[in-house]
Design a protein around this motif. Sequence first.
Motif, PDB file in Angstrom:
ATOM      1  N   GLY A  67      42.187   8.950  -8.424  1.00 33.75           N
ATOM      2  CA  GLY A  67      42.312   8.479  -7.058  1.00 33.75           C
ATOM      3  C   GLY A  67      41.021   7.971  -6.471  1.00 33.75           C
ATOM      4  O   GLY A  67      39.955   8.001  -7.095  1.00 33.75           O
ATOM      5  N   TYR A  68      41.114   7.522  -5.238  1.00 38.96           N
ATOM      6  CA  TYR A  68      40.007   6.933  -4.503  1.00 38.96           C
ATOM      7  C   TYR A  68      40.440   6.814  -3.047  1.00 38.96           C
ATOM      8  O   TYR A  68      41.607   7.068  -2.714  1.00 38.96           O
ATOM      9  CB  TYR A  68      39.643   5.562  -5.079  1.00 38.96           C
ATOM     10  CG  TYR A  68      40.829   4.648  -5.316  1.00 38.96           C
ATOM     11  CD1 TYR A  68      41.239   3.735  -4.353  1.00 38.96           C
ATOM     12  CD2 TYR A  68      41.544   4.715  -6.513  1.00 38.96           C
ATOM     13  CE1 TYR A  68      42.328   2.909  -4.570  1.00 38.96           C
ATOM     14  CE2 TYR A  68      42.631   3.890  -6.733  1.00 38.96           C
ATOM     15  CZ  TYR A  68      43.025   2.989  -5.758  1.00 38.96           C
ATOM     16  OH  TYR A  68      44.107   2.181  -5.978  1.00 38.96           O
ATOM     17  N   TRP A  69      39.501   6.454  -2.183  1.00 36.61           N
ATOM     18  CA  TRP A  69      39.834   6.325  -0.773  1.00 36.61           C
ATOM     19  C   TRP A  69      40.445   4.949  -0.528  1.00 36.61           C
ATOM     20  O   TRP A  69      39.792   3.931  -0.712  1.00 36.61           O
ATOM     21  CB  TRP A  69      38.588   6.497   0.091  1.00 36.61           C
ATOM     22  CG  TRP A  69      38.935   6.588   1.551  1.00 36.61           C
ATOM     23  CD1 TRP A  69      39.017   5.567   2.445  1.00 36.61           C
ATOM     24  CD2 TRP A  69      39.298   7.774   2.255  1.00 36.61           C
ATOM     25  NE1 TRP A  69      39.398   6.036   3.674  1.00 36.61           N
ATOM     26  CE2 TRP A  69      39.578   7.396   3.582  1.00 36.61           C
ATOM     27  CE3 TRP A  69      39.414   9.118   1.896  1.00 36.61           C
ATOM     28  CZ2 TRP A  69      39.965   8.317   4.560  1.00 36.61           C
ATOM     29  CZ3 TRP A  69      39.792  10.028   2.865  1.00 36.61           C
ATOM     30  CH2 TRP A  69      40.067   9.627   4.173  1.00 36.61           C
ATOM     31  N   VAL A  70      41.712   4.938  -0.134  1.00 38.68           N
ATOM     32  CA  VAL A  70      42.370   3.702   0.274  1.00 38.68           C
ATOM     33  C   VAL A  70      42.193   3.581   1.781  1.00 38.68           C
ATOM     34  O   VAL A  70      42.664   4.441   2.544  1.00 38.68           O
ATOM     35  CB  VAL A  70      43.862   3.700  -0.106  1.00 38.68           C
ATOM     36  CG1 VAL A  70      44.539   2.438   0.426  1.00 38.68           C
ATOM     37  CG2 VAL A  70      44.030   3.785  -1.616  1.00 38.68           C
ATOM     38  N   ARG A  99      45.407  -1.489  -0.997  1.00 40.97           N
ATOM     39  CA  ARG A  99      46.738  -1.352  -1.594  1.00 40.97           C
ATOM     40  C   ARG A  99      47.767  -1.838  -0.581  1.00 40.97           C
ATOM     41  O   ARG A  99      47.549  -1.725   0.628  1.00 40.97           O
ATOM     42  CB  ARG A  99      47.031   0.108  -1.978  1.00 40.97           C
ATOM     43  CG  ARG A  99      46.213   0.635  -3.130  1.00 40.97           C
ATOM     44  CD  ARG A  99      46.651   2.049  -3.508  1.00 40.97           C
ATOM     45  NE  ARG A  99      48.007   2.044  -4.053  1.00 40.97           N
ATOM     46  CZ  ARG A  99      48.304   1.880  -5.344  1.00 40.97           C
ATOM     47  NH1 ARG A  99      47.348   1.713  -6.228  1.00 40.97           N
ATOM     48  NH2 ARG A  99      49.558   1.906  -5.749  1.00 40.97           N
ATOM     49  N   ASN A 150      53.294   0.943  -0.156  1.00 44.45           N
ATOM     50  CA  ASN A 150      52.960   2.157  -0.904  1.00 44.45           C
ATOM     51  C   ASN A 150      53.020   3.415  -0.045  1.00 44.45           C
ATOM     52  O   ASN A 150      53.161   4.521  -0.575  1.00 44.45           O
ATOM     53  CB  ASN A 150      51.549   2.041  -1.494  1.00 44.45           C
ATOM     54  CG  ASN A 150      51.487   1.173  -2.729  1.00 44.45           C
ATOM     55  OD1 ASN A 150      51.592   1.660  -3.839  1.00 44.45           O
ATOM     56  ND2 ASN A 150      51.302  -0.117  -2.538  1.00 44.45           N
ATOM     57  N   TYR A 151      52.913   3.252   1.274  1.00 48.34           N
ATOM     58  CA  TYR A 151      52.833   4.405   2.168  1.00 48.34           C
ATOM     59  C   TYR A 151      54.081   4.567   3.029  1.00 48.34           C
ATOM     60  O   TYR A 151      54.083   5.325   3.986  1.00 48.34           O
ATOM     61  CB  TYR A 151      51.562   4.285   3.026  1.00 48.34           C
ATOM     62  CG  TYR A 151      50.369   4.103   2.121  1.00 48.34           C
ATOM     63  CD1 TYR A 151      49.808   5.202   1.475  1.00 48.34           C
ATOM     64  CD2 TYR A 151      49.864   2.836   1.824  1.00 48.34           C
ATOM     65  CE1 TYR A 151      48.768   5.046   0.586  1.00 48.34           C
ATOM     66  CE2 TYR A 151      48.830   2.676   0.931  1.00 48.34           C
ATOM     67  CZ  TYR A 151      48.288   3.780   0.305  1.00 48.34           C
ATOM     68  OH  TYR A 151      47.270   3.627  -0.595  1.00 48.34           O
ATOM     69  N   VAL A 155      52.600   8.439  -3.769  1.00 45.98           N
ATOM     70  CA  VAL A 155      51.759   8.609  -4.953  1.00 45.98           C
ATOM     71  C   VAL A 155      52.468   9.427  -6.030  1.00 45.98           C
ATOM     72  O   VAL A 155      52.240   9.223  -7.232  1.00 45.98           O
ATOM     73  CB  VAL A 155      50.398   9.224  -4.564  1.00 45.98           C
ATOM     74  CG1 VAL A 155      50.516  10.690  -4.223  1.00 45.98           C
ATOM     75  CG2 VAL A 155      49.357   8.999  -5.652  1.00 45.98           C
ATOM     76  N   ASP A 205      50.550  10.547   0.202  1.00 50.35           N
ATOM     77  CA  ASP A 205      49.369   9.847  -0.315  1.00 50.35           C
ATOM     78  C   ASP A 205      48.520  10.732  -1.216  1.00 50.35           C
ATOM     79  O   ASP A 205      47.458  10.321  -1.688  1.00 50.35           O
ATOM     80  CB  ASP A 205      48.523   9.261   0.818  1.00 50.35           C
ATOM     81  CG  ASP A 205      48.064  10.300   1.851  1.00 50.35           C
ATOM     82  OD1 ASP A 205      48.081  11.499   1.531  1.00 50.35           O
ATOM     83  OD2 ASP A 205      47.706   9.898   2.969  1.00 50.35           O
ATOM     84  N   TRP A 229      45.175   9.130  -2.853  1.00 45.83           N
ATOM     85  CA  TRP A 229      44.628   7.924  -2.227  1.00 45.83           C
ATOM     86  C   TRP A 229      43.831   8.292  -0.980  1.00 45.83           C
ATOM     87  O   TRP A 229      43.560   7.447  -0.132  1.00 45.83           O
ATOM     88  CB  TRP A 229      45.759   6.962  -1.862  1.00 45.83           C
ATOM     89  CG  TRP A 229      46.418   6.336  -3.057  1.00 45.83           C
ATOM     90  CD1 TRP A 229      45.808   5.887  -4.190  1.00 45.83           C
ATOM     91  CD2 TRP A 229      47.818   6.084  -3.235  1.00 45.83           C
ATOM     92  NE1 TRP A 229      46.735   5.373  -5.064  1.00 45.83           N
ATOM     93  CE2 TRP A 229      47.982   5.481  -4.503  1.00 45.83           C
ATOM     94  CE3 TRP A 229      48.944   6.307  -2.448  1.00 45.83           C
ATOM     95  CZ2 TRP A 229      49.218   5.091  -4.997  1.00 45.83           C
ATOM     96  CZ3 TRP A 229      50.186   5.918  -2.934  1.00 45.83           C
ATOM     97  CH2 TRP A 229      50.316   5.316  -4.196  1.00 45.83           C
TER      98      TRP A 229
END
Length: 382
Positions: free
Chosen positions: A170-173, A183, A187-188, A196, A243, A263
């Motif tokens: 993961g990473y900060w979206v 993204r 997705n959310y 996720v 997420d 995310w």
Amino acid sequence: MTTKTLGIIMNGITGRMGYRQHLVRSILAIRDAGGIHLSDGSRLQVDPILVGRNAERVKEIADQHGISRWTTDLDEALAGSGEVYFDAQLTTVREESILKAIAAGKHIYTEKPISESLEGALRLARAAQDAGVANGVVHDKLYLPGLIKLRQLVESGFFGQILSIRGEFGYWVFEGDLEPAQRPSWNYRAEDGGGVTTDMFCHWNYVLENIVGPVRAVTARAVTHIPQRWDEAGKPYTATADDAAYGIFELDGGAIVSLNSSWAVRVHRDELVEFQVDGTEGSAVAGLFGCRIQHRAATPKPVWNPDLRDAIAYRDQWQDVPDRQTFDNGFKAQWELFLRSLVDDAEHPYDFMSGARGVRLAEEGLRSSAEGRRIELGELTL
């Protein structure tokens, strides 16, 4: 040299993955290289047929890449001469389109999840079996250099008995207000097939299943850490999909996997995804590209003393697994494997049932989170 040409109907190529990885870096790369070498010395060439809802965008892509055939009408494409149907659409519309393609007698290759539900995934598997069409599901992470090396370590017996696996992805979206999100907003939103757990547990199932062993039980917690985000037009919306997902998977053979997918996490590791595998004889840390190992004989002997700064440079004592081969783009490599299986009697093991097992893990992971309990997974059959 004999060359056979295979028409490939590509639906959903205006999206990021469909365009970049599947069209440009896979099918067009194969086309521009003159096709795929087959075992009898002949070549298999590909002829893409683009399908999408936005005529202007589809035509723009077709013109840019010298593709003569495109349409906004899926039924028209399926009635034509293309032998393979590929789907990179939103999950919410994928099952219906694949069923149409199966009914038209097309071989199927698709992104995952293959359906929104296990019931739908099994429906696709039965339909493909009854129609006698070949079917494959994208398992791209198995073709990453780091995981190829990890798989080779497992197959060589390097680990001895595998005890545990710890994974971080993961990473900060970005939320989309001060900085555009990297993204898509769907997705959310759960109503659009986002989340996720749905996205990543399908990946983790085939990674674990094909490198270490099948998942036999899951305990998970899915959460929405960021309740509000901003869409592509800069408008705020309520995030209804998870997420982050925190999972514990129990594998055949007893290994325990702890795997976080988020995310909403800032990266403090060498790569965006890393797996640490610990065994009785050795350990490894594998990412997208790198893989480092430490054998039992080279393992340091730490002593816990919180009063003194630890003098051991632990990371320096691991050894890089060298690149012993040239690694192609993972999506392209699997495309070639699937296409060869259609004409060259090559094996393609990643079929709809493999995709269904991934959907099941995501579905049961969400159920585990909702019900707060461990869920066992049995054999999955048609």
